[in-house]
Design an enzyme around this catalytic site. Structure first.
Site, short mmCIF file in Angstrom:
data_model
loop_
_atom_site.label_atom_id
_atom_site.label_comp_id
_atom_site.label_asym_id
_atom_site.label_seq_id
_atom_site.Cartn_x
_atom_site.Cartn_y
_atom_site.Cartn_z
N ARG A 163 54.96 30.25 0.30
CA ARG A 163 56.17 28.81 0.17
C ARG A 163 56.03 29.00 -1.84
O ARG A 163 54.97 29.27 -2.61
CB ARG A 163 55.80 27.42 -0.31
N ASP A 192 56.09 26.83 -5.87
CA ASP A 192 56.48 25.30 -6.24
C ASP A 192 57.93 25.41 -7.44
O ASP A 192 58.72 25.88 -7.41
CB ASP A 192 55.42 25.47 -7.51
N ARG A 205 50.47 30.10 -12.02
CA ARG A 205 50.46 29.17 -13.06
C ARG A 205 48.96 28.88 -13.79
O ARG A 205 48.98 29.61 -14.97
CB ARG A 205 51.19 27.94 -12.85
#
Length: 214
Positions: free
Chosen positions: A49, A51, A196
């Site tokens: 997945r 973001d 991130r």
């Protein structure tokens, strides 16, 4: 039969990969297009997945269907029903043992930073922007401390739903070309916001706010 696809997308207009009730996702966009080609409801499984705002270069997915279609239909046909920011690269029939998530050997991400005084107009939404000089060799040196299998609990979002935080970080390189700093990262899997947070820590080191061992 089971079909595998590779999908690329611009994540700017989507709330990430996974279907969510309050916003439009890449998964929802792809499933509606595939369902039109198959003339039956299609649910896809993905390799990982992404973001909100994250782009996909080769997101591998698979789905099961009873619809018999030429392989070409799963690419060109599906693309005619997709938002212009999403496209299928290729499609292939695969064995039912194939699984986009559980058979993946690794996943790769690239985090790019524009490192100059002025922001970009052309690449808005595609690059992070840091306007003070970054020490790229120091960032790369620091990155090497994180290679290997570790508990990355400190590098995941509070909303992360993973059962554990142990991951095998196989590559974490920091390079620079013409004011664009690129962080290339590869692992057997990633946690929510892990890339991130890793990148944010390396930026802090690059600014001289922490040393490489931090």
């Amino acid at each position: 039969m089971r079909i595998a696809l590779a999908v690329e997308y611009d994540g700017s207009a989507f709330c990430g990969w996974q279907i969510q009730p309050h916003c439009h996702s890449v998964q929802a966009e792809l499933e509606q297009a595939l369902s039109q080609i198959a003339n039956e409801p299609i649910t896809v499984s993905c390799s990982g997945r992404t973001d909100t705002g994250v782009h996909g270069v080769a997101q591998v997915v698979h789905f099961d269907t009873s619809a018999e279609r030429p392989v070409r239909a799963w690419t060109f046909g599906t693309n005619t029903h997709l938002n212009r920011h999403v496209a299928v690269h290729w499609a292939a029939m695969v064995d039912t043992e194939f699984h986009a998530r559980f058979k993946a050997l690794n996943r790769s991400y690239q985090y790019r930073i524009l490192n100059r005084a002025t922001r970009s107009g052309l690449h808005a939404g595609k690059l992070a922007w840091v306007n003070q000089p970054l020490d790229v060799p120091l960032m790369h040196e620091a990155a090497q401390h994180l290679l290997g299998t570790h508990d990355f609990s400190a590098f995941r979002s509070a909303d992360c739903q993973a059962r554990h935080a142990v991951r095998d970080l196989q590559q974490l390189d920091v390079t620079c070309h013409r004011s664009i700093v690129t962080i290339d990262v590869r692992a057997n899997g990633f946690l929510h916001n892990m890339v991130r947070i890793l990148s944010g820590c390396l930026i802090k080191i690059g600014k001289g706010e922490a040393d490489s061992a931090w």
